[in-house]
Design a protein around this motif. Sequence first.
Motif, PDB file in Angstrom:
ATOM      1  N   TRP A  18      27.182   0.023  94.646  1.00  0.00           N
ATOM      2  CA  TRP A  18      28.181  -0.117  95.425  1.00  0.00           C
ATOM      3  C   TRP A  18      27.789   0.597  96.987  1.00  0.00           C
ATOM      4  O   TRP A  18      27.756   1.618  97.048  1.00  0.00           O
ATOM      5  CB  TRP A  18      29.229   0.727  94.800  1.00  0.00           C
ATOM      6  CG  TRP A  18      29.744   0.364  93.494  1.00  0.00           C
ATOM      7  CD1 TRP A  18      29.157  -0.588  92.682  1.00  0.00           C
ATOM      8  CD2 TRP A  18      30.593   1.164  92.655  1.00  0.00           C
ATOM      9  NE1 TRP A  18      29.733  -0.724  91.391  1.00  0.00           N
ATOM     10  CE2 TRP A  18      30.645   0.262  91.499  1.00  0.00           C
ATOM     11  CE3 TRP A  18      31.582   1.831  92.829  1.00  0.00           C
ATOM     12  CZ2 TRP A  18      31.516   0.688  90.586  1.00  0.00           C
ATOM     13  CZ3 TRP A  18      32.726   2.236  91.806  1.00  0.00           C
ATOM     14  CH2 TRP A  18      32.405   1.624  90.810  1.00  0.00           C
ATOM     15  N   VAL A  19      28.096  -0.207  97.749  1.00  0.00           N
ATOM     16  CA  VAL A  19      27.742   0.418  98.995  1.00  0.00           C
ATOM     17  C   VAL A  19      28.918   0.738 100.073  1.00  0.00           C
ATOM     18  O   VAL A  19      29.612  -0.550 100.153  1.00  0.00           O
ATOM     19  CB  VAL A  19      26.570  -0.738  99.866  1.00  0.00           C
ATOM     20  CG1 VAL A  19      26.355  -0.089 101.228  1.00  0.00           C
ATOM     21  CG2 VAL A  19      25.490  -1.015  99.053  1.00  0.00           C
ATOM     22  N   ILE A  20      29.094   1.454 100.656  1.00  0.00           N
ATOM     23  CA  ILE A  20      29.979   1.960 101.394  1.00  0.00           C
ATOM     24  C   ILE A  20      29.587   1.985 102.841  1.00  0.00           C
ATOM     25  O   ILE A  20      28.872   2.839 103.262  1.00  0.00           O
ATOM     26  CB  ILE A  20      30.994   3.257 101.191  1.00  0.00           C
ATOM     27  CG1 ILE A  20      31.621   2.850  99.816  1.00  0.00           C
ATOM     28  CG2 ILE A  20      32.040   3.477 102.366  1.00  0.00           C
ATOM     29  CD1 ILE A  20      32.363   4.094  99.224  1.00  0.00           C
ATOM     30  N   ASP A  21      29.886   0.836 103.617  1.00  0.00           N
ATOM     31  CA  ASP A  21      29.358   0.839 105.053  1.00  0.00           C
ATOM     32  C   ASP A  21      30.441   1.397 106.081  1.00  0.00           C
ATOM     33  O   ASP A  21      31.295   0.982 106.270  1.00  0.00           O
ATOM     34  CB  ASP A  21      28.963  -0.690 105.463  1.00  0.00           C
ATOM     35  CG  ASP A  21      28.463  -0.765 107.026  1.00  0.00           C
ATOM     36  OD1 ASP A  21      28.393   0.144 107.709  1.00  0.00           O
ATOM     37  OD2 ASP A  21      28.186  -1.915 107.259  1.00  0.00           O
ATOM     38  N   MET A  22      30.069   2.707 106.650  1.00  0.00           N
ATOM     39  CA  MET A  22      30.936   3.604 107.328  1.00  0.00           C
ATOM     40  C   MET A  22      30.709   3.279 109.072  1.00  0.00           C
ATOM     41  O   MET A  22      31.281   4.035 109.599  1.00  0.00           O
ATOM     42  CB  MET A  22      30.852   4.897 107.034  1.00  0.00           C
ATOM     43  CG  MET A  22      30.904   5.362 105.558  1.00  0.00           C
ATOM     44  SD  MET A  22      32.710   5.647 105.080  1.00  0.00           S
ATOM     45  CE  MET A  22      32.857   7.093 105.905  1.00  0.00           C
ATOM     46  N   GLY A  23      30.089   2.048 109.271  1.00  0.00           N
ATOM     47  CA  GLY A  23      29.805   1.895 110.679  1.00  0.00           C
ATOM     48  C   GLY A  23      30.851   1.827 111.533  1.00  0.00           C
ATOM     49  O   GLY A  23      30.845   2.077 112.809  1.00  0.00           O
ATOM     50  N   VAL A  43      26.310   4.390  97.358  1.00  0.00           N
ATOM     51  CA  VAL A  43      25.623   4.769  98.402  1.00  0.00           C
ATOM     52  C   VAL A  43      26.462   4.837  99.628  1.00  0.00           C
ATOM     53  O   VAL A  43      27.440   3.799  99.692  1.00  0.00           O
ATOM     54  CB  VAL A  43      24.288   4.336  98.646  1.00  0.00           C
ATOM     55  CG1 VAL A  43      23.561   4.347  97.504  1.00  0.00           C
ATOM     56  CG2 VAL A  43      24.240   2.758  98.724  1.00  0.00           C
ATOM     57  N   ILE A  44      26.200   5.516 100.756  1.00  0.00           N
ATOM     58  CA  ILE A  44      26.863   5.434 102.018  1.00  0.00           C
ATOM     59  C   ILE A  44      25.793   5.004 103.102  1.00  0.00           C
ATOM     60  O   ILE A  44      24.668   5.610 103.009  1.00  0.00           O
ATOM     61  CB  ILE A  44      27.617   6.696 102.421  1.00  0.00           C
ATOM     62  CG1 ILE A  44      28.697   6.991 101.304  1.00  0.00           C
ATOM     63  CG2 ILE A  44      28.360   6.698 103.721  1.00  0.00           C
ATOM     64  CD1 ILE A  44      29.312   8.031 101.307  1.00  0.00           C
ATOM     65  N   CYS A  45      26.144   4.304 104.069  1.00  0.00           N
ATOM     66  CA  CYS A  45      25.448   3.946 105.125  1.00  0.00           C
ATOM     67  C   CYS A  45      26.085   3.835 106.629  1.00  0.00           C
ATOM     68  O   CYS A  45      27.419   3.973 106.650  1.00  0.00           O
ATOM     69  CB  CYS A  45      24.386   2.737 104.870  1.00  0.00           C
ATOM     70  SG  CYS A  45      25.354   1.110 105.019  1.00  0.00           S
ATOM     71  N   ASN A  46      25.674   3.924 107.515  1.00  0.00           N
ATOM     72  CA  ASN A  46      25.881   4.053 109.056  1.00  0.00           C
ATOM     73  C   ASN A  46      26.858   4.792 109.512  1.00  0.00           C
ATOM     74  O   ASN A  46      27.977   4.593 110.116  1.00  0.00           O
ATOM     75  CB  ASN A  46      26.512   2.478 109.093  1.00  0.00           C
ATOM     76  CG  ASN A  46      25.423   1.570 109.104  1.00  0.00           C
ATOM     77  OD1 ASN A  46      24.360   1.486 109.525  1.00  0.00           O
ATOM     78  ND2 ASN A  46      25.729   0.262 108.802  1.00  0.00           N
ATOM     79  N   ASP A  56      20.644   5.168 106.895  1.00  0.00           N
ATOM     80  CA  ASP A  56      21.041   4.810 107.951  1.00  0.00           C
ATOM     81  C   ASP A  56      21.400   3.478 108.192  1.00  0.00           C
ATOM     82  O   ASP A  56      22.383   3.186 109.267  1.00  0.00           O
ATOM     83  CB  ASP A  56      19.830   4.974 109.119  1.00  0.00           C
ATOM     84  CG  ASP A  56      19.355   6.424 108.982  1.00  0.00           C
ATOM     85  OD1 ASP A  56      20.147   7.376 109.049  1.00  0.00           O
ATOM     86  OD2 ASP A  56      18.073   6.727 109.446  1.00  0.00           O
ATOM     87  N   SER A  57      21.219   2.493 107.507  1.00  0.00           N
ATOM     88  CA  SER A  57      21.588   1.063 107.457  1.00  0.00           C
ATOM     89  C   SER A  57      21.628   0.628 106.406  1.00  0.00           C
ATOM     90  O   SER A  57      21.108   1.184 105.135  1.00  0.00           O
ATOM     91  CB  SER A  57      20.888   0.375 108.445  1.00  0.00           C
ATOM     92  OG  SER A  57      19.536   0.261 107.609  1.00  0.00           O
ATOM     93  N   CYS A  58      22.525  -0.579 105.961  1.00  0.00           N
ATOM     94  CA  CYS A  58      22.592  -1.450 104.923  1.00  0.00           C
ATOM     95  C   CYS A  58      21.022  -2.005 104.520  1.00  0.00           C
ATOM     96  O   CYS A  58      20.852  -1.993 103.226  1.00  0.00           O
ATOM     97  CB  CYS A  58      23.273  -2.487 104.921  1.00  0.00           C
ATOM     98  SG  CYS A  58      25.176  -1.827 105.064  1.00  0.00           S
ATOM     99  N   GLU A  59      20.323  -2.169 105.425  1.00  0.00           N
ATOM    100  CA  GLU A  59      19.025  -2.998 105.239  1.00  0.00           C
ATOM    101  C   GLU A  59      17.984  -1.871 104.619  1.00  0.00           C
ATOM    102  O   GLU A  59      17.455  -2.230 103.544  1.00  0.00           O
ATOM    103  CB  GLU A  59      18.384  -3.358 106.672  1.00  0.00           C
ATOM    104  CG  GLU A  59      19.072  -4.792 107.116  1.00  0.00           C
ATOM    105  CD  GLU A  59      20.365  -4.298 108.044  1.00  0.00           C
ATOM    106  OE1 GLU A  59      20.415  -3.099 108.408  1.00  0.00           O
ATOM    107  OE2 GLU A  59      21.085  -5.071 108.120  1.00  0.00           O
TER     108      GLU A  59
END
Length: 113
Positions: free
Chosen positions: A40-45, A73-76, A98-101
């Motif tokens: 589960w990715v939470i992109d906070m960009g 995990v959390i990114c951006n 730092d990034s989804c990639e």
Amino acid sequence: MQFSFNQHIILQPHNCLDSQAGSLLQQQLAEILPDRHKLWVIDMGDVDFIDSSGLCALVGGLNAARHRGCRLVICNLSVTVRLIFEITQLDQLFEIFDSCEQIISTETPALVA
């Protein structure tokens, strides 16, 4: 907004993660099917503000993921939001990238406490 592919699901909250947006995020996290999505990715960009309600939603999501044998995990994180994570010491609880990639390239099996 959410995207899913393979065994990943990406949630992208927008603007501020307050009580209203936090409730929506908690609802979305509760609806994730663990047999279909292990990461589960939470992109906070797009999040430029987070309050205690938003932090509680993220912690609840992390607990739900771990309980289901998944990895959250959390990114951006913006500079401001990252500072809030550091002040509350939640940066030690969450895996932050730092990034989804970067997440996809370093994916390892979920570690469940």
